[in-house]
Design a protein around this motif. Structure first.
Motif, PDB file in Angstrom:
ATOM      1  N   THR A  90       0.834  -1.201   0.000  1.00 60.60           N
ATOM      2  CA  THR A  90       0.000   0.000   0.000  1.00 60.60           C
ATOM      3  C   THR A  90       0.871   1.254   0.000  1.00 60.60           C
ATOM      4  O   THR A  90       0.651   2.180  -0.772  1.00 60.60           O
ATOM      5  CB  THR A  90      -0.934   0.008   1.228  1.00 60.60           C
ATOM      6  N   ALA A  91       1.865   1.274   0.855  1.00 60.20           N
ATOM      7  CA  ALA A  91       2.743   2.444   0.947  1.00 60.20           C
ATOM      8  C   ALA A  91       3.533   2.647  -0.345  1.00 60.20           C
ATOM      9  O   ALA A  91       3.674   3.772  -0.819  1.00 60.20           O
ATOM     10  CB  ALA A  91       3.692   2.299   2.126  1.00 60.20           C
ATOM     11  N   LEU A  92       4.032   1.575  -0.927  1.00 59.39           N
ATOM     12  CA  LEU A  92       4.812   1.690  -2.153  1.00 59.39           C
ATOM     13  C   LEU A  92       3.959   2.165  -3.325  1.00 59.39           C
ATOM     14  O   LEU A  92       4.412   2.946  -4.151  1.00 59.39           O
ATOM     15  CB  LEU A  92       5.477   0.364  -2.495  1.00 59.39           C
ATOM     16  N   ALA A  93       2.735   1.694  -3.385  1.00 63.18           N
ATOM     17  CA  ALA A  93       1.858   2.061  -4.496  1.00 63.18           C
ATOM     18  C   ALA A  93       1.374   3.498  -4.368  1.00 63.18           C
ATOM     19  O   ALA A  93       1.301   4.227  -5.352  1.00 63.18           O
ATOM     20  CB  ALA A  93       0.674   1.111  -4.571  1.00 63.18           C
ATOM     21  N   GLU A  94       1.058   3.915  -3.159  1.00 63.15           N
ATOM     22  CA  GLU A  94       0.508   5.250  -2.953  1.00 63.15           C
ATOM     23  C   GLU A  94       1.584   6.272  -2.660  1.00 63.15           C
ATOM     24  O   GLU A  94       1.339   7.455  -2.743  1.00 63.15           O
ATOM     25  CB  GLU A  94      -0.504   5.223  -1.803  1.00 63.15           C
ATOM     26  N   GLY A  95       2.734   5.816  -2.239  1.00 62.28           N
ATOM     27  CA  GLY A  95       3.813   6.737  -1.953  1.00 62.28           C
ATOM     28  C   GLY A  95       3.721   7.410  -0.612  1.00 62.28           C
ATOM     29  O   GLY A  95       4.431   8.349  -0.334  1.00 62.28           O
ATOM     30  N   GLY A  96       2.874   6.910   0.250  1.00 61.58           N
ATOM     31  CA  GLY A  96       2.740   7.482   1.582  1.00 61.58           C
ATOM     32  C   GLY A  96       2.643   6.389   2.601  1.00 61.58           C
ATOM     33  O   GLY A  96       2.705   5.203   2.277  1.00 61.58           O
ATOM     34  N   PRO A  97       2.471   6.750   3.841  1.00 60.79           N
ATOM     35  CA  PRO A  97       2.358   5.725   4.868  1.00 60.79           C
ATOM     36  C   PRO A  97       1.085   4.917   4.681  1.00 60.79           C
ATOM     37  O   PRO A  97       0.100   5.399   4.139  1.00 60.79           O
ATOM     38  CB  PRO A  97       2.328   6.520   6.181  1.00 60.79           C
ATOM     39  N   ALA A  98       1.136   3.699   5.114  1.00 60.44           N
ATOM     40  CA  ALA A  98      -0.037   2.838   5.025  1.00 60.44           C
ATOM     41  C   ALA A  98      -1.127   3.416   5.915  1.00 60.44           C
ATOM     42  O   ALA A  98      -0.848   4.026   6.941  1.00 60.44           O
ATOM     43  CB  ALA A  98       0.312   1.421   5.469  1.00 60.44           C
ATOM     44  N   PRO A  99      -2.392   3.252   5.523  1.00 63.46           N
ATOM     45  CA  PRO A  99      -3.462   3.794   6.342  1.00 63.46           C
ATOM     46  C   PRO A  99      -3.485   3.133   7.712  1.00 63.46           C
ATOM     47  O   PRO A  99      -3.114   1.975   7.864  1.00 63.46           O
ATOM     48  CB  PRO A  99      -4.731   3.470   5.544  1.00 63.46           C
ATOM     49  N   ALA A 100      -3.930   3.879   8.698  1.00 67.83           N
ATOM     50  CA  ALA A 100      -4.023   3.338  10.053  1.00 67.83           C
ATOM     51  C   ALA A 100      -5.055   2.230  10.066  1.00 67.83           C
ATOM     52  O   ALA A 100      -6.069   2.306   9.371  1.00 67.83           O
ATOM     53  CB  ALA A 100      -4.416   4.445  11.018  1.00 67.83           C
ATOM     54  N   PRO A 101      -4.814   1.184  10.847  1.00 65.76           N
ATOM     55  CA  PRO A 101      -5.783   0.098  10.892  1.00 65.76           C
ATOM     56  C   PRO A 101      -7.098   0.575  11.481  1.00 65.76           C
ATOM     57  O   PRO A 101      -7.131   1.397  12.388  1.00 65.76           O
ATOM     58  CB  PRO A 101      -5.125  -0.955  11.785  1.00 65.76           C
ATOM     59  N   ALA A 102      -8.161   0.031  10.945  1.00 66.45           N
ATOM     60  CA  ALA A 102      -9.483   0.348  11.471  1.00 66.45           C
ATOM     61  C   ALA A 102      -9.670  -0.364  12.799  1.00 66.45           C
ATOM     62  O   ALA A 102      -9.174  -1.474  12.991  1.00 66.45           O
ATOM     63  CB  ALA A 102     -10.551  -0.104  10.471  1.00 66.45           C
TER      64      ALA A 102
END
Length: 181
Positions: A90-102
């Motif tokens: 997720t982080a590599l594809a979006e270029g940002g930190p992975a979203p916080a877990p729900a």
């Protein structure tokens, strides 16, 4: 033979310079395809690198899924590593930190991402130790891919790739040495 005066030459030079400057505007005059500027080329290269890096991560997730499907008893050991690898994709594809877990009622700090789908099932050895060995090799290969990509990555993305590659090295350790004892 005719000679031109200085004023005639200056006038012709100014007209030529004006014509040249007119071609430098940002408006498309329909004169043919324009080459992308350096910023556009850099953005395209980064987007391609992001796609390749995320694809390498998705391939690793497919390997985790295949091992988990073949050896469900390894789930307690592999599930946290797989979840981390999914966050990396997720982080590599979006270029940002992975979203916080729900928030979940299970008390699990990381939600389990949906399994990846591959066109054909990946072969997994029947022996769990051999399956772990192959998975470890895949984790190392993915980390090596991310490390190699550092050479062409822009600075911010290079930092992310370096962090993901380091995490991959830690995962490989946990799959081998960390699992002994």
């Amino acid at each position: 033979m005719t000679t031109l005066g200085r004023r005639a030459l200056l006038g012709a030079g100014a007209a030529g310079a004006a014509a040249a400057l007119a071609g430098c505007t940002s408006e498309d005059t329909g004169g043919g395809p324009r080459k992308p500027d350096a910023a556009a080329r850099a953005a395209a290269a980064e987007a391609a690198l992001r796609r390749r890096s995320a694809a390498a991560g998705r391939d690793l997730l497919a390997r985790y899924d295949a091992v988990l499907a073949a050896h469900p008893a390894l789930a307690p050991r592999l599930a946290p590593l797989r979840a981390s690898a999914a966050a990396h994709v997720t982080a590599l594809a979006e270029g940002g930190p992975a979203p916080a877990p729900a928030p979940s009622g299970t008390g699990s700090p990381t939600p389990s991402p949906a399994p990846t789908r591959s066109p054909a099932p990946l072969p997994v050895p029947a022996d769990p130790a051999a399956a772990l060995k192959e998975l470890t090799a895949a984790v190392r290969a993915t980390a090596d891919t991310h490390t190699a990509a550092l050479l062409t990555a822009p600075p911010e993305y290079a930092r992310l790739l370096a962090a993901v590659a380091a995490a991959g090295a830690a995962h490989a350790y946990l799959l081998t040495e960390g699992g002994r004892g």
